[in-house]
Design an enzyme around this catalytic site. Structure first.
Site, mmCIF file in Angstrom:
data_model
loop_
_atom_site.group_PDB
_atom_site.id
_atom_site.type_symbol
_atom_site.label_atom_id
_atom_site.label_comp_id
_atom_site.label_asym_id
_atom_site.label_seq_id
_atom_site.Cartn_x
_atom_site.Cartn_y
_atom_site.Cartn_z
ATOM 1 N N TRP A 115 35.131 1.279 9.682
ATOM 2 C CA TRP A 115 35.205 1.467 11.220
ATOM 3 C C TRP A 115 33.874 2.172 11.400
ATOM 4 O O TRP A 115 33.572 2.782 12.738
ATOM 5 C CB TRP A 115 36.184 2.521 11.638
ATOM 6 C CG TRP A 115 36.478 3.620 10.358
ATOM 7 C CD1 TRP A 115 37.260 3.474 9.375
ATOM 8 C CD2 TRP A 115 35.656 5.046 10.038
ATOM 9 N NE1 TRP A 115 37.201 4.618 8.529
ATOM 10 C CE2 TRP A 115 36.227 5.232 8.915
ATOM 11 C CE3 TRP A 115 34.642 5.323 10.688
ATOM 12 C CZ2 TRP A 115 35.705 6.712 8.485
ATOM 13 C CZ3 TRP A 115 34.131 6.564 10.313
ATOM 14 C CH2 TRP A 115 34.577 7.417 9.177
ATOM 15 N N ASN A 116 32.923 2.448 10.455
ATOM 16 C CA ASN A 116 31.641 3.101 10.698
ATOM 17 C C ASN A 116 30.592 2.596 11.335
ATOM 18 O O ASN A 116 29.927 3.225 12.083
ATOM 19 C CB ASN A 116 31.248 4.118 9.406
ATOM 20 C CG ASN A 116 30.659 3.042 8.625
ATOM 21 O OD1 ASN A 116 31.159 2.111 8.373
ATOM 22 N ND2 ASN A 116 29.617 3.479 7.823
ATOM 23 N N LYS A 157 39.246 -9.190 9.279
ATOM 24 C CA LYS A 157 39.964 -8.255 9.590
ATOM 25 C C LYS A 157 39.564 -6.738 9.750
ATOM 26 O O LYS A 157 39.092 -6.162 8.958
ATOM 27 C CB LYS A 157 40.880 -8.053 8.284
ATOM 28 C CG LYS A 157 42.320 -7.337 8.610
ATOM 29 C CD LYS A 157 42.373 -5.933 9.186
ATOM 30 C CE LYS A 157 42.490 -4.924 7.929
ATOM 31 N NZ LYS A 157 42.488 -3.571 8.595
ATOM 32 N N PRO A 158 39.252 -6.376 10.951
ATOM 33 C CA PRO A 158 38.565 -5.103 11.266
ATOM 34 C C PRO A 158 39.242 -4.035 10.940
ATOM 35 O O PRO A 158 40.541 -4.047 10.368
ATOM 36 C CB PRO A 158 38.091 -5.148 12.805
ATOM 37 C CG PRO A 158 39.294 -5.893 13.268
ATOM 38 C CD PRO A 158 39.949 -6.915 12.339
ATOM 39 N N GLY A 181 33.948 -1.118 2.508
ATOM 40 C CA GLY A 181 34.730 0.074 2.627
ATOM 41 C C GLY A 181 34.456 0.986 1.385
ATOM 42 O O GLY A 181 33.544 1.063 0.632
ATOM 43 N N SER A 182 35.852 1.520 1.376
ATOM 44 C CA SER A 182 35.681 2.778 0.087
ATOM 45 C C SER A 182 35.889 2.265 -1.297
ATOM 46 O O SER A 182 36.286 1.155 -1.460
ATOM 47 C CB SER A 182 36.807 3.873 0.500
ATOM 48 O OG SER A 182 38.242 3.220 0.317
ATOM 49 N N GLU A 199 30.867 -4.122 -0.526
ATOM 50 C CA GLU A 199 29.853 -3.144 -0.289
ATOM 51 C C GLU A 199 30.609 -1.718 -0.154
ATOM 52 O O GLU A 199 31.475 -1.611 0.773
ATOM 53 C CB GLU A 199 29.293 -3.411 1.027
ATOM 54 C CG GLU A 199 28.378 -4.696 1.095
ATOM 55 C CD GLU A 199 27.056 -4.523 0.178
ATOM 56 O OE1 GLU A 199 26.636 -3.353 0.012
ATOM 57 O OE2 GLU A 199 26.348 -5.559 0.105
ATOM 58 N N LEU A 200 30.687 -0.866 -0.966
ATOM 59 C CA LEU A 200 31.202 0.362 -0.995
ATOM 60 C C LEU A 200 30.494 1.511 -0.807
ATOM 61 O O LEU A 200 29.381 1.705 -0.412
ATOM 62 C CB LEU A 200 32.141 0.381 -2.494
ATOM 63 C CG LEU A 200 32.693 -0.949 -2.938
ATOM 64 C CD1 LEU A 200 33.141 -0.917 -4.380
ATOM 65 C CD2 LEU A 200 33.573 -1.404 -1.937
ATOM 66 N N CYS A 254 27.294 4.874 5.154
ATOM 67 C CA CYS A 254 27.228 4.720 3.605
ATOM 68 C C CYS A 254 25.794 5.036 3.055
ATOM 69 O O CYS A 254 25.876 5.520 1.890
ATOM 70 C CB CYS A 254 27.554 3.441 3.278
ATOM 71 S SG CYS A 254 26.626 2.052 3.988
#
Ligand code: NDP
Length: 510
Positions: A149-150, A173-174, A224-225, A246-247, A280
């Site tokens: 979401w960022n 998928k947002p 994401g995380s 991409e974390l 990030c």
């Protein structure tokens, strides 16, 4: 949690609906369906059907058609910016620079350069001169993109554009926190008159991401995380689907004794507070050499104190709202724990009273490497600073992390800056600047250690969205190869002599 803090929690209004809220006010701004697995699967099937025709369109023509998306985006930039401000809480200038312009530039860049990047690549063979090889790049099929979401527009839509240029179909998928922005992107895509089924958006919670990986995609691009990234990697591994992950990040800023402190302080303040620190690549920890530490802290605090925070939709502000209520809780926990363990609050330190999700721009000093605030991703407007004896200690601490996405070095000595940068384990190290290489489509964006696998952007990122296939062919026709049947002792003796000559001791190099 009080009513104020429950905003933007993607609350459930009906069993199958997700309500999106404005994080600066808490007002509901729209709702989307929480799509079940069969709908996700159907979207993949539609994208696959459309992709067959799309892959047959010559690359140059695909690029020409996709350029239209940049035109529509810039013509309707106001709509995207307004929605990003309302759904993600950003300031208009952040929405313009880090969401809209990043995608428009990336689109133009790859539409221009993709034909060269994806052209067949010859591999001359160093021994077998009568044969040759080349690589060619073939679309993978349907790419599943799972997004955070960022940066709800620039992260997924940059990946969508690159995937389409490479000849793929896409199902996105947002995040459930910012679904409206993804749907707006699809609206612009349709306005650009691109094939409707080729790019689909499926809305939903984490389960929709699970369904996407399970639904028959050919490649997954996940941002994401770390925790979710591990689940995604496991699910992809189970199905042997290649993926890019991409974390998280924990970017250190190493400030050397000879740094331009005015520039360093301004960069650190922007790098720590842009998008309310929900980046990030945010400056998440500062290692300042003792001789300049106090001066640097004073400058950082002075710049940070001048920042105006609030609802960017109603007034001119520098720092907007945070996007997700749980993230505010995380930030509060980390700051409180740091203070309990001896960190000093030089500025801020508190959640702002509502309405809306705001945490004060915060500067912490006297931080130590063993504090969670120096080790865990904060993802909020907090800059923890630690004094170190010298650059060596700073580099040691910078590398003492399970994450390695971005890192920053501040020095006036360019050669030393590069030498220090090369010793930091991070996908990207910037010298005397912060954050912005995400906006340079030609540079790779990737993490080492637990910050990820693979990369986005750059020629490498574009090629990763294709299967790299190898063709080997004969340049000169000969009746047979010497290593074919029948095996003869004479052939063996000759082969051994030749092999010794080629790979054995090199007398001429003595
Ligand atoms: P999450 O990992 O919570 O979610 C990311 C996406 O994965 C969301 O769309 C989420 O859906 C979905 N998801 C959740 N569970 C699953 C699952 N089991 N399988 C598949 N998909 C799932 O991350 P955030 O959205 O909170 O994003 C913040 C994180 O992203 C930070 O750690 C940040 O550092 C990182 N990030 C990394 C970047 C990089 O380039 N390296 C760039 C930007 C952010 P839902 O939201 O609906 O639950």
């Amino acid at each position: 949690m009080g009513a104020v803090h429950s905003v933007h929690s993607a609350s459930l209004s009906r069993a199958s609906t997700i309500v999106s809220e404005n994080p600066a006010t808490g007002e509901a701004i729209g709702e989307v369906p929480d799509q079940p697995a069969e709908e996700v699967r159907a979207a993949i099937a539609r994208a696959r059907e459309a992709q067959r025709a799309w892959a047959a369109v010559p690359l140059a023509e695909r690029c020409q058609r996709i350029e239209r998306f940049a035109e529509v985006l810039m013509a309707r930039a106001d709509e995207v910016i307004e929605l990003v401000v309302r759904e993600a809480g950003k300031t208009p200038i952040e929405a313009l620079a880090t969401e809209v312009v990043v995608v428009a530039d990336l689109t133009r860049y790859f539409c221009k350069h993709a034909p060269a990047v994806l052209a067949p690549e010859p591999i001359p063979l160093h021994l077998l001169k009568h044969r040759a090889s080349y690589l060619h790049y073939v679309p993978r099929g349907v790419i599943g993109i799972i997004a955070p979401w960022n940066f709800p527009f620039s992260i997924p839509i940059g990946e969508v554009v690159m995937s389409l240029i490479a000849g793929n179909g896409v199902v996105l998928k947002p995040s459930e926190i910012t679904p409206l922005i993804a749907l707006k992107a699809r609206e612009l895509y349709l306005a650009a008159e691109l094939p409707p089924d080729l790019f689909q958006v499926v809305t939903g919670r984490g389960a929709a991401g699970v369904a996407l990986i399970d639904g028959g995609i050919d490649y997954c691009v996940f941002t994401g995380s770390v925790a979710t990234g591990r689940k995604v990697a496991a699910a992809c591994g189970e199905r042997l689907i290649p993926c890019t992950l991409e974390l998280g990040g924990k970017a250190p800023a190493v400030v050397c004794a000879d740094a331009d402190l005015d520039r360093a302080a301004q960069a650190i303040v922007w790098g720590g507070f842009a998008n309310s620190g929900q980046v990030c690549a945010s400056v998440e920890r500062v290692y300042a050499v003792a001789s300049i530490h106090d001066q640097l802290v004073d400058k950082i605090v002075a710049h940070a104190r001048a920042l105006r925070q609030g609802d960017a939709a109603v007034s001119e502000v520098d720092v907007g709202a945070m996007t997700w209520d749980r993230q505010v809780d995380n930030v509060e926990r980390l700051v409180d724990a740091a203070v309990a363990h001896g960190a000093q609050v030089a500025l801020g330190g508190k959640r702002s009273p509502g309405p809306g999700l705001f945490f004060q721009p915060t500067v912490l000093t006297s931080c130590r490497q063993d504090m969670d605030v120096m080790r865990k991703e904060i993802f909020g407007p907090v800059i923890p600073i630690m004094s170190v004896a010298d650059e060596e200690e700073a580099i040691r601490h910078a590398n003492d992390s399970h994450l390695g996405l971005l890192a920053y070095v501040f020095t006036r000595d360019r050669a030393r800056g590069k030498a220090l940068a090369e010793r930091i384990a991070a996908g990207t190290v910037m010298i005397n600047d912060v954050l912005h290489t995400y906006g340079c489509p030609e540079t790779p964006w990737s993490g080492v250690k637990s910050s990820g696998i693979g990369r986005t952007h750059s020629a490498h990122g574009l090629r990763d969205l294709c299967e790299t296939r190898h063709v080997n062919y004969d340049r000169i026709a000969i009746p047979r190869e010497v290593w074919w049947y029948p095996y003869r002792n004479t052939t063996f003796q000759t082969a051994l002599r030749v092999a010794r000559l080629l790979f054995g001791k090199r007398f001429w190099k003595r």
